[in-house]
Design a protein around this motif. Structure first.
Motif, PDB file in Angstrom:
ATOM      1  N   ARG A 113       5.981 -13.069  -9.794  1.00  0.00           N
ATOM      2  CA  ARG A 113       5.069 -12.050 -10.304  1.00  0.00           C
ATOM      3  C   ARG A 113       3.605 -12.500 -10.197  1.00  0.00           C
ATOM      4  N   LEU A 114       3.362 -13.785 -10.447  1.00  0.00           N
ATOM      5  CA  LEU A 114       1.995 -14.278 -10.349  1.00  0.00           C
ATOM      6  C   LEU A 114       1.499 -14.251  -8.911  1.00  0.00           C
ATOM      7  N   GLY A 115       2.364 -14.572  -7.958  1.00  0.00           N
ATOM      8  CA  GLY A 115       1.972 -14.520  -6.556  1.00  0.00           C
ATOM      9  C   GLY A 115       1.624 -13.106  -6.114  1.00  0.00           C
ATOM     10  N   LEU A 116       2.401 -12.137  -6.589  1.00  0.00           N
ATOM     11  CA  LEU A 116       2.082 -10.741  -6.260  1.00  0.00           C
ATOM     12  C   LEU A 116       0.735 -10.339  -6.850  1.00  0.00           C
ATOM     13  N   TRP A 117       0.458 -10.818  -8.040  1.00  0.00           N
ATOM     14  CA  TRP A 117      -0.793 -10.457  -8.702  1.00  0.00           C
ATOM     15  C   TRP A 117      -2.001 -11.129  -8.050  1.00  0.00           C
ATOM     16  N   LEU A 118      -1.819 -12.370  -7.585  1.00  0.00           N
ATOM     17  CA  LEU A 118      -2.923 -13.095  -6.958  1.00  0.00           C
ATOM     18  C   LEU A 118      -3.150 -12.682  -5.506  1.00  0.00           C
ATOM     19  N   GLY A 119      -2.139 -12.112  -4.880  1.00  0.00           N
ATOM     20  CA  GLY A 119      -2.261 -11.728  -3.481  1.00  0.00           C
ATOM     21  C   GLY A 119      -3.097 -10.475  -3.304  1.00  0.00           C
ATOM     22  N   PRO A 120      -3.106  -9.949  -2.081  1.00  0.00           N
ATOM     23  CA  PRO A 120      -3.848  -8.713  -1.816  1.00  0.00           C
ATOM     24  C   PRO A 120      -3.362  -7.560  -2.690  1.00  0.00           C
ATOM     25  N   SER A 121      -4.229  -6.588  -2.869  1.00  0.00           N
ATOM     26  CA  SER A 121      -3.920  -5.457  -3.742  1.00  0.00           C
ATOM     27  C   SER A 121      -2.702  -4.694  -3.238  1.00  0.00           C
ATOM     28  N   SER A 122      -1.885  -4.234  -4.188  1.00  0.00           N
ATOM     29  CA  SER A 122      -0.705  -3.449  -3.822  1.00  0.00           C
ATOM     30  C   SER A 122      -1.041  -1.992  -3.533  1.00  0.00           C
ATOM     31  N   ASP A 123      -2.272  -1.578  -3.782  1.00  0.00           N
ATOM     32  CA  ASP A 123      -2.707  -0.211  -3.481  1.00  0.00           C
ATOM     33  C   ASP A 123      -3.148  -0.162  -2.019  1.00  0.00           C
ATOM     34  N   VAL A 124      -2.202   0.149  -1.148  1.00  0.00           N
ATOM     35  CA  VAL A 124      -2.465   0.111   0.286  1.00  0.00           C
ATOM     36  C   VAL A 124      -3.460   1.196   0.685  1.00  0.00           C
ATOM     37  N   ALA A 125      -3.358   2.369   0.093  1.00  0.00           N
ATOM     38  CA  ALA A 125      -4.260   3.462   0.454  1.00  0.00           C
ATOM     39  C   ALA A 125      -5.706   3.106   0.128  1.00  0.00           C
ATOM     40  N   ALA A 126      -5.920   2.524  -1.060  1.00  0.00           N
ATOM     41  CA  ALA A 126      -7.280   2.143  -1.438  1.00  0.00           C
ATOM     42  C   ALA A 126      -7.800   1.023  -0.545  1.00  0.00           C
TER      43      ALA A 126
END
Length: 226
Positions: free
Chosen positions: A127-140
Motif C-alpha cells: 500500500r505504501l508503494g502504491l501511495w509513493l508511486g505515480p498518481s493513480s488518477d490516469v486521466a488527470a
C-alpha cells in the motif's frame, strides 16, 4: 529351616516430573513473539520505499481522447511484480536470521509473531508503494502531461500472491535455522539404570528338572538309609 531368598526387581520407578517444565510457553515467550510481530510489521515501510524506488516504470501516452501504453512490448509491468517478489524474499531471509540470532532457542510464539508481522509488513509495503508511486488518477496525469507526452503509470501488483512470499520465506528459514543450530534438550531417560518391566525371569520358562520358584538353590543330597 531354610531362609527364603528374594530376587531384587530390576525395575525402578521413574523420578517424579516437576511441574512447570521448560517445555511450556511462558509470558516472556509471548512478549517476545509480540515484539517480533511489531518490529517486523514496521519493517514493511522499508519494503514500500524500496519497491517504489526500484520498480521499473511503465509509461502511458495520450492522444487527447484515450490513454495507451507507450510501448506495448515493455516488460515493466511484469518487472514491477518481480521487484516486489525479490525484495520480499530478501526481507524474509533477513528477518528470519535476525529473529534467530536474537532468540536462538526458537519457540512457537516467535514463529507465530514472525508470520503475522511479516504478513502485515507485506501489506504495508504494497500500500505504501502504491501511495509513493505515480498518481493513480490516469486521466488527470494525462491531462497534465499533454497530448503525445509520455507519463509514468501508477504502480500495480498484478500477482497478489507475492504478498505471501515474505511470511512464507521468513517462517521456512527460521524453522530451518532452529532445526539445524538450536541445541536440543537431553533425553532424561538416556543413561538411566531402569530395567525392563516386568523382569525377564517372569517370562522365562523353567528348565526341566529345576525348581521354578525364584531363589531356590540346588537340592540337598538325601541322607543314606540305615
Amino acid at each position: 529351616m531354610t531362609e527364603a531368598v528374594t530376587t531384587p526387581s530390576p525395575y525402578e520407578p521413574p523420578p517424579p516430573v516437576k511441574p512447570g517444565g521448560s517445555a511450556g510457553i511462558t509470558a516472556g515467550d509471548i512478549r517476545d513473539g509480540a515484539a517480533v510481530a511489531l518490529v517486523t510489521g514496521v519493517a514493511g515501510v522499508l519494503l514500500g520505499l524500496l519497491w517504489a524506488w526500484l520498480a521499473p516504470k511503465t509509461q502511458y501516452v495520450s492522444n487527447g481522447e484515450a490513454v495507451f501504453l507507450r510501448n506495448t512490448e515493455s516488460e515493466a509491468r511484469i518487472g514491477t511484480d518481480g521487484t516486489f517478489f525479490l525484495l520480499s524474499v530478501g526481507f524474509g531471509v533477513l528477518s528470519a536470521v535476525l529473529v534467530f540470532l536474537w532468540r536462538r532457542r526458537g519457540g512457537v510464539p516467535l514463529v507465530i509473531g514472525l508470520a503475522i508481522g511479516s504478513g502485515f509488513a507485506a501489506l504495508v509495503g504494497w500500500r505504501l508503494g502504491l501511495w509513493l508511486g505515480p498518481s493513480s488518477d490516469v486521466a488527470a496525469a494525462a491531462l497534465k502531461a499533454g497530448k503525445g507526452v509520455p507519463f509514468d503509470a501508477p504502480l500495480q501488483l498484478l500477482a497478489r500472491g507475492v504478498l505471501l512470499v515474505w511470511p512464507m520465506v521468513a517462517v521456512a528459514v527460521h524453522l530451518g535455522l532452529t532445526a539445524l543450530w538450536t541445541p536440543h534438550d537431553e533425553d532424561p531417560d538416556a543413561g538411566s539404570s531402569w530395567g525392563p518391566y516386568p523382569p525377564a525371569h517372569v517370562h522365562t520358562d523353567p528348565s526341566p528338572g529345576s525348581d521354578p520358584s525364584p531363589g531356590s538353590g540346588p537340592s540337598a543330597p538325601e541322607p543314606p538309609k540305615a
